[in-house]
Design a protein around this motif. Structure first.
Motif, short mmCIF file in Angstrom:
data_model
loop_
_atom_site.label_atom_id
_atom_site.label_comp_id
_atom_site.label_asym_id
_atom_site.label_seq_id
_atom_site.Cartn_x
_atom_site.Cartn_y
_atom_site.Cartn_z
N MET A 1 26.59 66.09 12.60
CA MET A 1 25.79 65.20 11.80
C MET A 1 25.19 65.96 10.63
SD MET A 1 23.04 63.34 10.66
CE MET A 1 21.77 64.49 11.01
N ARG A 2 24.73 67.16 10.88
CA ARG A 2 24.12 67.95 9.82
C ARG A 2 25.13 68.24 8.69
NH1 ARG A 2 19.61 70.48 8.59
NH2 ARG A 2 19.67 72.49 7.58
N ALA A 3 26.36 68.54 9.07
CA ALA A 3 27.38 68.80 8.05
C ALA A 3 27.62 67.55 7.21
CB ALA A 3 28.68 69.26 8.72
N GLU A 4 27.64 66.41 7.84
CA GLU A 4 27.83 65.14 7.13
C GLU A 4 26.65 64.89 6.18
OE1 GLU A 4 30.44 61.58 7.07
OE2 GLU A 4 30.67 63.60 7.82
N LEU A 5 25.46 65.16 6.65
CA LEU A 5 24.26 64.99 5.83
C LEU A 5 24.27 65.96 4.64
CD1 LEU A 5 21.57 63.46 5.58
CD2 LEU A 5 20.54 65.21 7.04
N LEU A 6 24.66 67.20 4.89
CA LEU A 6 24.74 68.19 3.82
C LEU A 6 25.77 67.80 2.77
CD1 LEU A 6 24.53 71.52 5.84
CD2 LEU A 6 22.88 70.71 4.15
N GLN A 7 26.89 67.29 3.23
CA GLN A 7 27.98 66.94 2.32
C GLN A 7 27.70 65.67 1.53
OE1 GLN A 7 31.75 66.42 4.27
NE2 GLN A 7 32.85 66.09 2.35
N LEU A 8 27.16 64.64 2.20
CA LEU A 8 27.04 63.33 1.57
C LEU A 8 25.63 62.93 1.18
CD1 LEU A 8 29.44 61.44 3.99
CD2 LEU A 8 29.97 62.35 1.71
N GLY A 9 24.63 63.63 1.72
CA GLY A 9 23.24 63.21 1.50
C GLY A 9 22.90 62.02 2.37
N TYR A 10 21.64 61.67 2.38
CA TYR A 10 21.19 60.57 3.23
C TYR A 10 21.86 59.24 2.84
CZ TYR A 10 18.25 57.37 5.82
OH TYR A 10 17.81 56.40 6.68
N ALA A 11 21.89 58.96 1.55
CA ALA A 11 22.42 57.68 1.09
C ALA A 11 23.90 57.52 1.45
CB ALA A 11 22.23 57.53 -0.41
N GLY A 12 24.67 58.60 1.42
CA GLY A 12 26.10 58.52 1.69
C GLY A 12 26.46 58.63 3.16
N LEU A 13 25.53 59.05 3.98
CA LEU A 13 25.81 59.23 5.40
C LEU A 13 25.98 57.88 6.08
CD1 LEU A 13 24.73 61.81 7.73
CD2 LEU A 13 23.84 59.59 8.37
N THR A 14 26.98 57.78 6.95
CA THR A 14 27.19 56.57 7.74
C THR A 14 27.39 56.96 9.20
OG1 THR A 14 29.59 56.57 7.49
CG2 THR A 14 28.33 55.39 5.80
N ILE A 15 27.07 56.04 10.08
CA ILE A 15 27.31 56.29 11.51
C ILE A 15 28.80 56.46 11.75
CG2 ILE A 15 27.18 55.25 13.81
CD1 ILE A 15 24.45 56.15 12.99
N ASP A 16 29.61 55.67 11.08
CA ASP A 16 31.06 55.78 11.22
C ASP A 16 31.55 57.17 10.80
OD1 ASP A 16 33.66 54.58 11.83
OD2 ASP A 16 34.02 54.69 9.66
N GLY A 17 31.04 57.66 9.69
CA GLY A 17 31.43 59.00 9.23
C GLY A 17 31.00 60.09 10.20
N VAL A 18 29.81 59.96 10.76
CA VAL A 18 29.33 60.94 11.75
C VAL A 18 30.22 60.88 12.99
CG1 VAL A 18 27.41 61.55 13.27
CG2 VAL A 18 26.95 60.93 10.89
N ALA A 19 30.56 59.67 13.42
CA ALA A 19 31.41 59.51 14.61
C ALA A 19 32.77 60.16 14.39
CB ALA A 19 31.57 58.03 14.94
N LYS A 20 33.37 59.93 13.24
CA LYS A 20 34.67 60.54 12.96
C LYS A 20 34.59 62.06 12.96
CE LYS A 20 36.61 56.68 10.45
NZ LYS A 20 36.89 56.09 9.16
N ARG A 21 33.56 62.59 12.32
CA ARG A 21 33.41 64.05 12.26
C ARG A 21 33.15 64.63 13.65
NH1 ARG A 21 31.50 68.01 7.84
NH2 ARG A 21 31.98 66.29 6.47
N ALA A 22 32.44 63.89 14.49
CA ALA A 22 32.12 64.36 15.84
C ALA A 22 33.23 64.02 16.85
CB ALA A 22 30.80 63.75 16.30
N HIS A 23 34.27 63.36 16.39
CA HIS A 23 35.39 62.96 17.27
C HIS A 23 34.89 62.11 18.44
CE1 HIS A 23 37.84 65.67 14.95
NE2 HIS A 23 37.00 66.65 15.22
#
Length: 185
Positions: A1-23
């Motif tokens: 989740m932290r990597a997703e937040l670092l890459q996309l910022g709060y506005a760009g972060l999505t639960i779907d994106g976090v789920a994909k990154r976390a497999h």
């Protein structure tokens, strides 16, 4: 989740994106975190909070600056951006607002300010009648306001202005405090 937040910022972060990154799947995430805001808040709560002793130089102004400058730097980057995003969502969700306020209190502990102010009180550097809860909360409240209103990084000059133009005139016995003035002037 932290990597997703670092890459996309709060506005760009999505639960779907976090789920994909976390497999994993989004339902798995939603079982634990009912919203993006709660997920980010939980991730931020895992950050370490400094437990160092507040500075004690014998001078109220110097102690406040030494305490607030590193605190201001904690809000640089992702933390500040995430806090702004979270605070924007608190107007719609009172439960989230309570969670965010608790997290902010953890990140910005008023106990350090209280210790600094109590030491200054015992040295006769501040007026006891002005040492009320709102005055104790004011330095950290003003830092949070900087994060929300102006973003990050918070420049050292802004921290100095908070101390010199607001806190010192409010609390100090010596009315000579003000922007660019030292206690001895």
């Amino acid at each position: 989740m932290r990597a997703e937040l670092l890459q996309l910022g709060y506005a760009g972060l999505t639960i779907d994106g976090v789920a994909k990154r976390a497999h994993t799947s989004t339902p798995v995430l939603y079982r634990r975190w009912p919203s993006k805001a709660v997920l980010v808040l939980d991730a931020l709560s895992r950050r370490g909070v400094p437990d160092e002793e507040p500075p004690d130089s014998g001078d109220l102004r110097e102690d406040l600056l030494a305490f607030l400058q590193p605190l201001a730097r904690r809000f640089d980057g992702v933390l500040g951006e995430a806090m702004r995003g979270l605070l924007a969502e608190t107007g719609r969700d009172p439960e989230l607002a309570a969670l965010v306020q608790a997290q902010i209190a953890r990140i910005v502990p008023e106990s350090g300010i209280t210790a600094i102010l109590n030491r200054a009180l015992s040295r006769g550097q501040i007026r006891g009648e002005r040492l009320r809860p709102r005055a104790v909360a004011l330095p950290t409240d003003l830092l949070r306001h900087e994060v929300i209103a102006r973003g990050t990084p918070i420049p050292p000059t802004a921290v100095a202005e908070i101390v010199d133009d607001v806190i010192m005139p409010l609390l100090a016995c010596d009315t000579g405090y003000g922007r660019g003035q030292d206690a001895g002037e």
